[in-house]
Scaffold this motif. Structure first.
Motif, PDB file in Angstrom:
ATOM      1  N   THR A  24      42.067  39.138  29.031  1.00  0.00           N
ATOM      2  CA  THR A  24      41.259  39.839  30.174  1.00  0.00           C
ATOM      3  C   THR A  24      40.191  38.626  30.405  1.00  0.00           C
ATOM      4  OG1 THR A  24      41.796  41.903  29.491  1.00  0.00           O
ATOM      5  CG2 THR A  24      39.979  41.456  31.077  1.00  0.00           C
ATOM      6  N   TRP A  40      52.254  42.944  29.336  1.00  0.00           N
ATOM      7  CA  TRP A  40      52.558  42.928  30.849  1.00  0.00           C
ATOM      8  C   TRP A  40      53.731  43.311  31.068  1.00  0.00           C
ATOM      9  CZ3 TRP A  40      48.828  42.413  33.903  1.00  0.00           C
ATOM     10  CH2 TRP A  40      47.478  41.523  33.591  1.00  0.00           C
ATOM     11  N   SER A  64      45.247  43.553  40.229  1.00  0.00           N
ATOM     12  CA  SER A  64      45.254  42.287  39.643  1.00  0.00           C
ATOM     13  C   SER A  64      46.033  41.338  40.322  1.00  0.00           C
ATOM     14  CB  SER A  64      46.120  42.794  38.207  1.00  0.00           C
ATOM     15  OG  SER A  64      45.637  43.866  37.427  1.00  0.00           O
ATOM     16  N   GLN A 101      52.282  40.089  38.189  1.00  0.00           N
ATOM     17  CA  GLN A 101      51.268  41.053  37.832  1.00  0.00           C
ATOM     18  C   GLN A 101      51.500  42.641  38.354  1.00  0.00           C
ATOM     19  OE1 GLN A 101      47.669  39.412  37.210  1.00  0.00           O
ATOM     20  NE2 GLN A 101      49.199  38.640  36.148  1.00  0.00           N
TER      21      GLN A 101
END
Length: 527
Positions: free
Chosen positions: A251, A325, A365, A447
């Motif tokens: 992050t 992810w 994101s 994303q």
């Protein structure tokens, strides 16, 4: 390049030098070389133990070595280590200058005992928050063992080299001229690849451990909070984590963590681990769980099996394995991962300077990634599956104001195209018309949300249809004595501060469980 504030900080650090060091530069007539020379001269002016020299003996220019005077111990940077790598520069100065590193003596001895010649090259970018850990790990190893050499290379500054080696993701590590690994690495992880017996020795040590009162599986914000709260109760606490910090390590900017207006993931991860280690917590890194075995009887021991073959036992367990992810799962994605398909725009964006890329996902994101990339690349195509973007309106307005961005909604990515070595395009189907179009580009940044790390729990605890661990308001799972917290659970909001609260709740619930289950056992023993 050093403002007054940085000079003051750096001067204080350099007071810790125990041995003289030399900054040996290889420069040419470029602007970057002039910037690097000014930086090195500025550092040398801060302390009498630092000397600036010009050698021009390295083919990479600009570059420089930090050398322990009169020895063959050195650390090298090709580029100007500012941005995220400034900390790597400071630590390299200290380590080469004899300041002791914060690394367990057992691990240091493993590095010193490595035999052979190791020439590492790490390609990084100054905007990559994952790169410093890798750079610092290999720098430290080169200080501890003269047979290990390392150079950290700014991929944005040496783009011809990056192109020639087909590097499309950072950090990328080469060993003795051959690909070694990609992504964030610690000293322990590098050792695990170089020292083939390290994993088996670690498994042997784990197998000897006594049962824990609370075993936390996972080292993200939820796991760290659970460990702290459990340890403060004075009970035997352990943490088994694949990588301490979890997704926080990936992050970039954190602006909604209450009590601080801004921080970055890697900094928070370091603080989390340090807080946990302030207590008597047995932290076992590089340990991936493979199976949960419930207790055979009420109040009995729960077993967590690890991938290395070892097992840990505990009276209660807190699952905080987090999430990763989510992938598109389309043809070409796996084949071209790290060859144009990427998941971290901050890390890999600089490698696509002047190129055409796509961002998959129209949430916060995705839109933030597209905005960031638009300032680096030639063109960005954002593809959203839904009929409209889902990001905050303020982000959407910013995105639509950018001249080099195209937005596709109601679009389904069906294939990533490539030439065998790298990405060349993307196939997107219009969900309304059913027609497909091919977009020529060199990079795809995915994303599209998160996937819980719970595959290993199937059949052990109740999971939701999305694979999340089902918990109640106390963090309890379907298995007595097993609790869970964080992004791997059915908690509706995946946020750091919420994960910490959930981890604390799970630890308190686990302690309450221990109190209630130990009393009957003690009474039975007394009878």
């Amino acid at each position: 390049m050093l403002d007054d504030s940085l000079k003051t900080q750096l001067s204080a650090y350099l007071e810790k030098l125990q041995q003289p060091i030399q900054l040996v530069a290889s420069l040419d007539g470029s602007d970057a070389s002039r910037e690097l020379e000014a930086l090195l001269q500025g550092i040398a002016a801060l302390n009498d133990k630092v000397e600036y020299l010009r050698a021009d003996d390295d083919a990479r220019k600009p570059s420089f070595a930090i050398v322990r005077a009169g020895t063959d111990i050195d650390v090298r940077f090709a580029g100007i280590p500012m941005g995220h790598e400034f900390t790597s520069l400071v630590l390299a100065l200290l380590w080469v200058g004899g300041h002791p590193p914060k690394l367990e003596e057992e691990v240091q001895n493993q590095v010193r005992d490595l035999e052979g010649e190791f020439r590492f090259e790490t390609y990084m970018s100054l905007s990559c928050q994952s790169c410093p850990d890798t750079v610092q790990a290999l720098n430290l190893m080169s200080v501890l063992n003269p047979n290990i050499k390392h150079v950290a290379i700014d991929g944005a500054l040496f783009q011809e080299e990056v192109e020639a080696r087909g590097i499309m993701s950072v950090p990328t590590i080469f060993l003795n001229g051959q690909p070694f690994d990609q992504g964030r690495m610690t000293v322990e992880q590098v050792l695990a690849k170089l020292d083939t017996g390290a994993a088996s020795r670690a498994a042997e040590q784990i197998a000897k451990k006594d049962a824990f009162d609370v075993l936390v599986v996972g080292g993200g914000p939820a796991g760290a909070a659970a460990a702290v709260y459990a340890a403060r109760k004075g009970i035997r606490t352990g943490v088994a984590a694949e990588r301490f910090g979890g997704q926080v390590l990936d992050t970039m900017a954190i602006e909604n963590f209450i009590s601080m207006s801004y921080t970055e993931g890697p900094k928070l991860a370091v603080a989390l681990e340090q807080h946990v280690r302030d207590y008597e917590v047995d932290v076992m890194n590089l340990q991936r769980a493979s199976k949960l075995v419930p207790a055979s009887q009420p109040g009995g021991l729960i077993t967590v099996e690890l991938e290395n073959g070892a097992s840990l036992k505990a009276r209660s367990v807190i699952l905080s394995t987090g999430a990763r992810w989510r992938q598109m799962n389309v043809p070409g994605e796996e084949q071209y991962k790290n060859k144009g398909v990427a998941y971290c725009p901050h890390c890999d964006g600089p490698l696509f300077k002047g190129k055409r890329v796509a961002v998959i996902g129209g949430g916060n994101s995705g839109v933030e990634a597209a905005i960031d990339l638009a300032g680096i690349v030639a063109h960005v195509t954002l593809v959203e599956f839904d009929t409209k973007l889902r990001a905050d309106e303020v982000l959407q307005r910013k995105l639509r104001s950018l001249p080099n961005v195209e937005i596709i909604v109601n679009g389904q990515t069906t294939e990533v195209l490539g030439d065998g070595a790298k990405v060349t395009g993307l196939v997107v189907k219009d969900r309304a018309s059913g027609q497909s179009r091919t977009i020529e580009l060199e990079g795809v940044f995915v994303q599209i949300g998160l996937l819980p790390n719970t595959e290993w729990l199937k059949g052990s605890v109740e999971l939701s249809p999305r694979g999340e661990i089902v918990i109640d308001e106390r963090g309890a799972t379907s298995v007595p004595g097993v609790f869970a917290a964080g992004d791997a659970t059915t908690v509706p909001y995946k946020q750091i501060v919420i994960a910490m609260g959930a981890g604390s709740t799970a630890a308190l619930s686990a302690f309450d469980h221990l109190i209630r289950t130990s009393a009957p056992a003690e009474q039975a023993a007394a009878a």
